[in-house]
Scaffold this active site. Structure first.
Site, short mmCIF file in Angstrom:
data_model
loop_
_atom_site.label_atom_id
_atom_site.label_comp_id
_atom_site.label_asym_id
_atom_site.label_seq_id
_atom_site.Cartn_x
_atom_site.Cartn_y
_atom_site.Cartn_z
N LYS A 92 -37.78 34.87 -12.81
CA LYS A 92 -38.10 34.95 -11.37
C LYS A 92 -38.42 36.40 -10.97
O LYS A 92 -38.03 37.34 -11.68
CB LYS A 92 -36.90 34.44 -10.56
CG LYS A 92 -35.61 35.21 -10.80
CD LYS A 92 -34.40 34.50 -10.18
CE LYS A 92 -33.12 35.28 -10.46
NZ LYS A 92 -31.92 34.51 -10.08
N TYR A 139 -39.57 67.47 3.18
CA TYR A 139 -39.41 67.09 4.60
C TYR A 139 -37.99 67.35 5.08
O TYR A 139 -37.02 67.05 4.38
CB TYR A 139 -39.69 65.60 4.78
CG TYR A 139 -41.12 65.19 4.57
CD1 TYR A 139 -42.16 65.79 5.29
CD2 TYR A 139 -41.44 64.17 3.68
CE1 TYR A 139 -43.47 65.37 5.10
CE2 TYR A 139 -42.74 63.76 3.49
CZ TYR A 139 -43.75 64.37 4.21
OH TYR A 139 -45.04 63.96 4.02
C1 LIG Z 1 -31.01 34.54 -11.20
C2 LIG Z 1 -30.23 33.39 -11.72
C3 LIG Z 1 -29.76 33.38 -13.04
C4 LIG Z 1 -29.86 34.56 -13.97
O1 LIG Z 1 -28.79 35.42 -13.77
P1 LIG Z 1 -28.60 36.73 -14.68
O2 LIG Z 1 -27.31 37.28 -14.26
O3 LIG Z 1 -29.76 37.62 -14.37
O4 LIG Z 1 -28.64 36.29 -16.08
C5 LIG Z 1 -29.14 32.23 -13.50
N1 LIG Z 1 -28.97 31.16 -12.71
C6 LIG Z 1 -29.41 31.14 -11.43
C7 LIG Z 1 -29.19 29.90 -10.61
C8 LIG Z 1 -30.03 32.24 -10.89
O5 LIG Z 1 -30.43 32.22 -9.61
#
Ligand SMILES: *Cc1c(COP(=O)(O)O)cnc(C)c1O
Length: 410
Positions: A75, A302
């Site tokens: 994702k 800045y």
């Molecule tokens: C993002 C996510 C993961 C992955 O988690 P990590 O800690 O990055 O391995 C697994 N399950 C769900 C439902 C997620 O949203």
């Protein structure tokens, strides 16, 4: 300079990535298309080391039973590393399927030729369901309404929609309550337009040193799955582990583990067990674009938040909060010539300034590292996260699209 007419189309074109070495992963489409130009060079960039990613996969495979499948979580552009290139690599490394959060992300990968199964995590709005059906995306379902709407959408399309039942065991975000999961599973199993392919839950704190709540969640999940199976409903694929659970709770691996952060070579927290061979995939670099000599009393940047008390040498790096670097002031460091150089003054949108008085060997256009290793020194995602009171996940995904991704591969 006015835009060339032929450049207009490029504004809407997907960001093209630069590749070093033989380009085996990028579809060879764009060079011949006159309206799409190559990405212009920029002296600030993200290096994504796909060789490190492959090594991480070897380490991940080694840490589990062979039968446990890997659902690679890609994702948000694979945590900022570039969804397509990472998806392609992890599938070559033996991941069984991909997990995503938005339909757009999934369709983007499909359009680029990724044919893997894709699980949509989170909850889908009613108008998203027909898209999932049309594109063969596996839906997470955590309530009866969604189950009914998905079945109707599948029916209309003359298709059967694949479902993973999402069970809430204590994170209290998405999913059916664990003690009501069997009822929803029965409802899904009864629907000829749905196919129950799996069930999963998500830990609230698998990367904490104290695993007591994770174990409560695991027990609730196992009870829920037991209740479903007691009704004669098979649950082919059961999964609860994210990276933290994978590392620390081997008894929770079940049929599949969902690996996001760890495949990118970053540990969720200091408390998690280490497995040998895991190294960060992402390095963020910039070249020294200017060197300034400050006299006592001079300020830099800045707001004039840094004043030289003695003669100082300052290197300017063309990367700033517009690229996702935290907008800190007189905090944080960069690596130059293998040494740490403190950030002085305020980070600007397009530049930050570091004190290199103690590193006289630094030259104009030298490579600096703001995330990653140089020589013996390393700036970790956790170190940058501390600068803005956040977590490593946020640092990796926080880099903006305007920073080019450069892929290192065999
Ligand atoms: C993002 C996510 C993961 C992955 O988690 P990590 O800690 O990055 O391995 C697994 N399950 C769900 C439902 C997620 O949203």
């Amino acid at each position: 300079m006015p835009l060339l007419e032929s450049d207009v189309a490029t504004l809407a074109a997907p960001v093209r990535t630069i590749s070093t070495g033989p380009d085996r992963m990028q579809p060879a489409v764009q060079e011949s298309t006159p309206t799409i130009r190559a990405t212009a060079p920029r002296p600030a960039w993200i290096e994504v080391d796909l060789r490190a990613l492959r090594h991480n996969y070897a380490a991940i495979h080694h840490h589990k039973r062979a039968a446990v499948k890997i659902l690679a979580v890609v994702k948000d552009e694979a945590y900022g590393h570039g969804g397509y290139r990472v998806a392609k690599a992890v599938l070559e490394c033996g991941a069984s399927a991909l997990a995503l959060s938005t339909i757009e992300e999934a369709l983007d990968l499909q359009q680029k030729g990724i044919r893997a199964r894709m699980l949509m995590m989170g909850e889908r709005a009613p108008d998203e369901l027909k898209w999932c059906v049309a594109h063969g995306l596996v839906c997470s379902v955590g309530n009866k309404e969604t189950a009914a709407l998905l079945a109707a959408a599948a029916d209309r399309a003359g298709a059967r929609a694949s479902v993973h039942l999402k069970i809430n065991t204590g994170l209290n975000r998405f999913g059916v309550a664990w003690d009501q999961a069997a009822e929803l599973a029965a409802c899904i199993a009864r629907s000829p337009a749905l196919r129950l392919e799996g069930a999963y839950s998500h830990f609230a704190g698998s990367d904490e040193a104290d695993k007591s709540f994770a174990l409560v969640q695991l027990a609730r999940f196992q009870k829920a799955v037991g209740d479903i199976e007691a009704r004669g409903i098979p649950v082919p694929t059961k999964h609860i582990c994210n990276s933290g659970g994978f590392l620390d709770l081997p008894q929770a691996h079940m049929d599949m583990v969902r690996i996001g952060l760890l495949q990118h070579g970053v540990y969720p927290s200091d408390a998690c067990s280490r497995i040998p061979g895991v190294t960060p995939v992402m390095t963020v670099k910039a070249r020294v674009t200017a060197i300034q000599k400050l006299s006592p009393g001079d300020s830099v940047g800045y707001g004039m938040h840094f004043h030289a008390e003695t003669p100082r040498t300052i290197a300017v790096l063309p990367i700033g909060y517009g690229d996702g670097f935290p907008r800190v002031r007189n905090a944080g460091e960069a690596l130059l010539a293998g040494k740490r150089a403190p950030i002085v003054g305020s980070v600007a949108m397009d530049a930050l300034t570091v004190d290199i008085t103690h590193i006289p060997e630094v030259r104009l256009w030298d490579e600096a590292v703001v995330l990653g290793s140089q020589g013996e020194e390393t700036i970790t995602a956790h170190e940058i996260a501390a600068l803005k009171n956040t977590i490593s996940y946020d640092v990796l995904t926080g880099w903006k699209a305007r920073l080019p991704r450069v892929y290192l591969d065999y």
